[in-house]
Design a protein around this motif. Structure first.
Motif, mmCIF file in Angstrom:
data_model
loop_
_atom_site.group_PDB
_atom_site.id
_atom_site.type_symbol
_atom_site.label_atom_id
_atom_site.label_comp_id
_atom_site.label_asym_id
_atom_site.label_seq_id
_atom_site.Cartn_x
_atom_site.Cartn_y
_atom_site.Cartn_z
ATOM 1 N N GLY A 187 16.594 11.520 44.645
ATOM 2 C CA GLY A 187 16.094 10.325 43.942
ATOM 3 C C GLY A 187 15.878 10.634 42.472
ATOM 4 N N ILE A 188 14.667 10.386 42.010
ATOM 5 C CA ILE A 188 14.372 10.639 40.595
ATOM 6 C C ILE A 188 14.349 12.140 40.335
ATOM 7 C CG2 ILE A 188 12.765 10.146 38.713
ATOM 8 C CD1 ILE A 188 11.478 8.013 40.486
ATOM 9 N N GLN A 189 15.166 12.601 39.419
ATOM 10 C CA GLN A 189 15.238 14.032 39.091
ATOM 11 C C GLN A 189 13.978 14.492 38.352
ATOM 12 O OE1 GLN A 189 18.405 16.371 39.109
ATOM 13 N NE2 GLN A 189 18.233 15.162 40.975
ATOM 14 N N GLY A 190 13.765 15.810 38.392
ATOM 15 C CA GLY A 190 12.596 16.397 37.739
ATOM 16 C C GLY A 190 12.486 16.034 36.264
ATOM 17 N N GLU A 193 8.209 19.541 44.979
ATOM 18 C CA GLU A 193 9.265 20.422 45.491
ATOM 19 C C GLU A 193 9.823 19.796 46.768
ATOM 20 O OE1 GLU A 193 10.709 23.881 44.769
ATOM 21 O OE2 GLU A 193 11.883 22.719 46.201
ATOM 22 N N ASP A 194 11.128 19.594 46.815
ATOM 23 C CA ASP A 194 11.706 18.938 47.994
ATOM 24 C C ASP A 194 12.021 19.906 49.122
ATOM 25 O OD1 ASP A 194 13.672 19.828 46.088
ATOM 26 O OD2 ASP A 194 15.192 18.948 47.400
ATOM 27 N N ALA A 219 7.126 15.512 47.773
ATOM 28 C CA ALA A 219 8.452 15.999 48.164
ATOM 29 C C ALA A 219 9.589 15.366 47.354
ATOM 30 C CB ALA A 219 8.677 15.757 49.653
ATOM 31 N N ASP A 220 9.278 14.337 46.584
ATOM 32 C CA ASP A 220 10.311 13.785 45.704
ATOM 33 C C ASP A 220 9.666 13.191 44.439
ATOM 34 O OD1 ASP A 220 9.471 11.068 46.229
ATOM 35 O OD2 ASP A 220 10.576 11.178 48.128
ATOM 36 N N GLY A 221 10.528 12.737 43.532
ATOM 37 C CA GLY A 221 10.047 12.265 42.238
ATOM 38 C C GLY A 221 9.156 11.037 42.328
ATOM 39 N N GLU A 222 9.551 10.116 43.208
ATOM 40 C CA GLU A 222 8.779 8.882 43.421
ATOM 41 C C GLU A 222 7.338 9.217 43.832
ATOM 42 O OE1 GLU A 222 9.580 5.169 42.836
ATOM 43 O OE2 GLU A 222 11.340 5.989 43.862
#
Ligand code: CA
Length: 223
Positions: free
Chosen positions: A56-59, A7-8, A31-34
């Motif tokens: 960045g990388i979407q869910g 979850e960002d 906090a992000d996809g990576e």
């Protein structure tokens, strides 16, 4: 249970983490996809909570990449987007379930538990009419509670509490969870109502009451 929360929005993440922590579950936050993919590569999780709109990388891509790595960890997608197309797309990417924001916290917990049960093949007593545990018998149809073959008179709240303990046997129930399920409260009214009711219930079910264990600063567990 080990949970990865992706979850960002930090405020949302913090809220979810505290709630799941109160269930006695351990939560890692990405906090992000990576970050999510790195966590998932180096840890074992029981359930992954995945926000769709990420920098960045979407869910959806996180989900696809995890499945491409043959990860079978149950994934629950959380998103503000609530169109049927989004839902279908999420499920097609390999998610197991989908919960639109804003969600009810109780529902989130129920879904996480359901995913975990499905994945581990564990079936709760939740659908049985008569629950028997030790010398306690709880008939959900007649609402009769018997201990050692003798009927015990319980108030509605005491009965709800006993049912919750019986169907969660062996698992820790936080005070928050008990308040939420038995009293429908989402916040602690800063009273010891839960402790008072657990005390009453223990007395009413006699020797069986010893099976309700107090975990200091955590909650209760029925053994
Ligand atoms: Ca987001």
């Amino acid at each position: 249970m080990n949970i990865l929360l992706v979850e960002d929005e930090l405020r949302v993440a913090d809220f979810i983490r505290r709630g799941l922590g109160a269930e006695g579950w351990s939560v890692d936050h990405a906090a992000d996809g990576e970050d999510a993919l790195e966590h998932a590569a180096s840890n074992v999780y029981d359930v992954i909570l995945l926000d769709l709109m990420l920098p960045g990388i979407q869910g959806q891509d996180v989900c696809r990449k995890l499945r491409a790595r043959k990860s079978s960890t149950p994934i629950l997608m959380l998103t503000a987007l609530d169109s049927p197309e989004e839902k279908v797309e999420g499920l097609r990417m390999g998610a197991d379930d989908y919960l639109p924001k804003p969600f009810d916290f109780d529902e989130l917990i129920a879904r996480v538990e359901a995913l975990h049960r499905r994945a581990t093949g564990y079936t709760a007593d939740a659908s049985e009419t008569v629950i028997t545990s030790g010398a306690v018998t709880f008939n959900r149809a007649s609402l009769q509670v018997m201990v050692d073959g003798t009927e015990v008179e319980l108030s509605k709240k005491e009965r709800d509490l006993l049912l919750l303990l019986l169907t969660s046997k062996g698992r820790v129930l936080s005070r928050e969870r008990i308040l939420n399920t038995v009293w429908g409260l989402n916040e602690d009214p800063l009273t010891n109502v839960v402790d008072v009711y657990v005390g009453r219930l223990r007395r009413k079910i006699g020797a069986e009451g010893k099976r309700i264990v107090t975990l200091r600063n955590v909650g209760y567990r029925m053994n």
